[in-house]
Design a protein around this motif. Structure first.
Motif, mmCIF file in Angstrom:
data_model
loop_
_atom_site.group_PDB
_atom_site.id
_atom_site.type_symbol
_atom_site.label_atom_id
_atom_site.label_comp_id
_atom_site.label_asym_id
_atom_site.label_seq_id
_atom_site.Cartn_x
_atom_site.Cartn_y
_atom_site.Cartn_z
ATOM 1 N N ALA A 157 -29.348 -33.926 -63.069
ATOM 2 C CA ALA A 157 -30.294 -33.443 -62.070
ATOM 3 C C ALA A 157 -30.658 -31.981 -62.290
ATOM 4 O O ALA A 157 -31.767 -31.555 -61.977
ATOM 5 C CB ALA A 157 -29.712 -33.644 -60.669
ATOM 6 N N ASP A 158 -29.718 -31.186 -62.817
ATOM 7 C CA ASP A 158 -29.971 -29.758 -63.033
ATOM 8 C C ASP A 158 -30.237 -29.448 -64.501
ATOM 9 O O ASP A 158 -30.031 -28.314 -64.948
ATOM 10 C CB ASP A 158 -28.786 -28.935 -62.534
ATOM 11 C CG ASP A 158 -27.471 -29.349 -63.190
ATOM 12 O OD1 ASP A 158 -27.475 -30.359 -63.912
ATOM 13 O OD2 ASP A 158 -26.457 -28.659 -62.963
ATOM 14 N N ALA A 159 -30.689 -30.440 -65.280
ATOM 15 C CA ALA A 159 -30.894 -30.235 -66.713
ATOM 16 C C ALA A 159 -31.934 -29.154 -66.985
ATOM 17 O O ALA A 159 -31.786 -28.352 -67.909
ATOM 18 C CB ALA A 159 -31.314 -31.550 -67.377
ATOM 19 N N ALA A 160 -33.013 -29.113 -66.179
ATOM 20 C CA ALA A 160 -34.073 -28.132 -66.407
ATOM 21 C C ALA A 160 -33.598 -26.708 -66.151
ATOM 22 O O ALA A 160 -34.097 -25.754 -66.753
ATOM 23 C CB ALA A 160 -35.279 -28.457 -65.523
ATOM 24 N N ALA A 161 -32.626 -26.561 -65.247
ATOM 25 C CA ALA A 161 -32.150 -25.229 -64.891
ATOM 26 C C ALA A 161 -31.041 -24.728 -65.809
ATOM 27 O O ALA A 161 -30.672 -23.543 -65.740
ATOM 28 C CB ALA A 161 -31.644 -25.229 -63.446
ATOM 29 N N ARG A 162 -30.510 -25.598 -66.663
ATOM 30 C CA ARG A 162 -29.421 -25.190 -67.539
ATOM 31 C C ARG A 162 -29.960 -24.400 -68.722
ATOM 32 O O ARG A 162 -31.043 -24.679 -69.243
ATOM 33 C CB ARG A 162 -28.638 -26.410 -68.031
ATOM 34 C CG ARG A 162 -28.011 -27.220 -66.909
ATOM 35 C CD ARG A 162 -27.199 -28.377 -67.459
ATOM 36 N NE ARG A 162 -26.054 -27.905 -68.209
ATOM 37 C CZ ARG A 162 -24.904 -27.535 -67.658
ATOM 38 N NH1 ARG A 162 -24.759 -27.596 -66.342
ATOM 39 N NH2 ARG A 162 -23.902 -27.121 -68.401
ATOM 40 N N GLU B 214 -28.049 -39.244 -56.984
ATOM 41 C CA GLU B 214 -27.635 -40.567 -56.528
ATOM 42 C C GLU B 214 -26.756 -40.444 -55.279
ATOM 43 O O GLU B 214 -25.990 -39.489 -55.142
ATOM 44 C CB GLU B 214 -26.871 -41.280 -57.650
ATOM 45 C CG GLU B 214 -26.336 -42.647 -57.299
ATOM 46 C CD GLU B 214 -27.448 -43.632 -56.994
ATOM 47 O OE1 GLU B 214 -27.461 -44.161 -55.876
ATOM 48 O OE2 GLU B 214 -28.296 -43.840 -57.883
ATOM 49 N N THR B 215 -26.863 -41.413 -54.360
ATOM 50 C CA THR B 215 -26.050 -41.387 -53.139
ATOM 51 C C THR B 215 -24.972 -42.466 -53.122
ATOM 52 O O THR B 215 -24.099 -42.442 -52.261
ATOM 53 C CB THR B 215 -26.946 -41.563 -51.900
ATOM 54 O OG1 THR B 215 -27.666 -42.800 -51.998
ATOM 55 C CG2 THR B 215 -27.925 -40.403 -51.774
ATOM 56 N N SER B 216 -25.022 -43.405 -54.050
ATOM 57 C CA SER B 216 -24.024 -44.471 -54.091
ATOM 58 C C SER B 216 -22.792 -43.999 -54.863
ATOM 59 O O SER B 216 -22.886 -43.604 -56.026
ATOM 60 C CB SER B 216 -24.608 -45.724 -54.767
ATOM 61 O OG SER B 216 -23.599 -46.663 -55.061
ATOM 62 N N PHE B 217 -21.630 -44.036 -54.198
ATOM 63 C CA PHE B 217 -20.393 -43.660 -54.875
ATOM 64 C C PHE B 217 -20.119 -44.590 -56.054
ATOM 65 O O PHE B 217 -19.651 -44.144 -57.109
ATOM 66 C CB PHE B 217 -19.216 -43.707 -53.897
ATOM 67 C CG PHE B 217 -19.288 -42.678 -52.797
ATOM 68 C CD1 PHE B 217 -19.328 -41.326 -53.101
ATOM 69 C CD2 PHE B 217 -19.320 -43.053 -51.467
ATOM 70 C CE1 PHE B 217 -19.392 -40.363 -52.105
ATOM 71 C CE2 PHE B 217 -19.383 -42.105 -50.458
ATOM 72 C CZ PHE B 217 -19.429 -40.762 -50.773
#
Length: 384
Positions: A95-100, A78-81
């Motif tokens: 976003a990194d769930a697959a790599a965990r 996401e880019t919205s603060f």
């Protein structure tokens, strides 16, 4: 390291005893290893800040670097603060769930809250920069106003100036507001005792709502610049009640939304309504999670342990609290029993930590921390 009884901490305890009747909670001395802390679902930052040091990337207004930093902290693309700070996320949604690695502990967000003004009362929330000792990035500001016949607290929460300006450029709909800061939501206490708090998002106040703020002819609130075209929603509720014993810590219950991926399929896609009525019904039913609205989680205090030697209540804060205080609290959720979801600890007279799991949004965690600060203030000591 956290203070122990007999090493300067009793002075802090005496100050907090003057603020409220409830017993302060002592941070237990950190003598356990990182492996032991990890087993308890907690992470151990390296340092305790005595002052807030602002990161150079914020001072230089490096928006691209700030965006990447926020994305790494919240594990999202996401880019919205505003969305990053107000959206809870389940571990499988990261976003990194697959790599965990399978069974890896979900990440946490480490924040520090600084009281920057007492008249009017103002708090600022800073995110700790990962892997950089003692550096912080400001993100939220909360200012309190007294309103109503009982002078209840109203905390208005905004994005800080740099993030607000960026949010307006990225979201033209927010540029219609005249105020320089982007409005995030509010926290309002209610009732004579002030032991009940409702958390609202950034929507407008609908016509006929019971509140002390003025409305325009079309029913929209004109007190603050809303940043949503939708009516405001209750995104959290907090109830405090004093235990029977004078020296026992007060009881606390919190109702907040679950991450979207963890909600029941029959829930509301726009988000569950975590109302005060729903929280009271669950408390009356004996903290029964089955009585909660779809898509909501209830949190309650991790019970501190009584220390017969020091005659104090203690909790293991794993290096994230340094003073005896009734502001030292840990909350665990019905969504993940046994895992602390939110932790607030006192570092010094004006700085507090606020750490939370990603299953709770930073805005809601900050709002709950504001209720902890407000509830322990001097003027409420006889009202609970």
């Amino acid at each position: 390291p956290p203070a122990e009884a007999g090493s300067g901490a009793p002075a802090a305890a005496a100050r907090d005893d003057a603020e409220t009747e409830s017993s302060p909670v002592v941070p237990r001395a950190n003598r356990r290893s990182a492996d032991s802390a990890s087993a308890n679902g907690l992470q151990m930052p390296q340092d305790l800040p005595n002052e807030i040091y602002i990161s150079p990337m914020y001072r230089m207004n490096d928006l691209n670097a700030l965006t990447r930093l926020f994305q790494s902290i919240f594990h999202t693309k996401e880019t919205s603060f505003l969305k990053m700070l107000t959206t809870p996320r389940a571990p499988e949604e990261l976003a990194d769930a697959a790599a965990r690695a399978p069974g890896a502990k979900p990440p946490q967000v480490f924040c520090d809250v600084q009281r920057t003004s007492t008249s009017p009362l103002e708090y600022r929330l800073h995110l700790r920069v990962p892997d950089v000792s003692m550096e912080h990035v400001p993100c939220l500001i909360a200012r309190r106003e007294r309103k109503g016949k009982f002078s209840n607290s109203h905390y208005y929460v905004y994005l800080v100036d740099v993030l607000s300006a960026t949010e307006r450029r990225r979201s033209p709909a927010d540029a219609r507001a005249d105020d320089s800061k982007v409005y995030v939501g509010k926290v309002r206490s209610q009732g004579f005792a002030g032991g009940e708090f409702v958390i609202y998002d950034n929507g407008f106040k609908p016509a006929g709502a019971k509140d002390s703020e003025p409305t325009s002819k079309d029913g929209k609130d004109v007190r603050y610049p809303v940043t949503s075209d939708q009516p405001r929603r209750e995104v959290g509720a907090v109830v405090y009640s004093r235990n029977t014993g004078r020296r026992q810590p007060m009881a606390m219950r919190v109702l907040t939304p679950l991450p979207k991926g963890a909600r029941n399929a029959a829930g509301d896609d726009a988000g569950p309504k975590c109302s005060m009525e729903a929280l009271k019904n669950a408390v009356d039913a004996g903290d029964n999670a089955a009585t909660l609205p779809l898509g909501c989680q209830m949190m309650k205090l991790v019970p501190p342990k009584w220390n017969d030697i020091g005659k104090v209540y203690q909790l293991a804060f794993e290096g994230r609290a340094a003073c005896m205080s009734n502001k030292n609290v840990q909350l665990e959720s019905t969504y993940q029993p046994g895992k602390p979801m939110l932790q607030v600890g006192k570092l010094n007279e004006a700085i507090f930590n606020m750490d939370h799991g990603l299953e709770m949004s930073t805005f809601v965690g900050f709002a709950v921390a504001l209720t902890v600060f407000d509830q322990s203030s001097h003027w409420r000591q006889w009202m609970l």
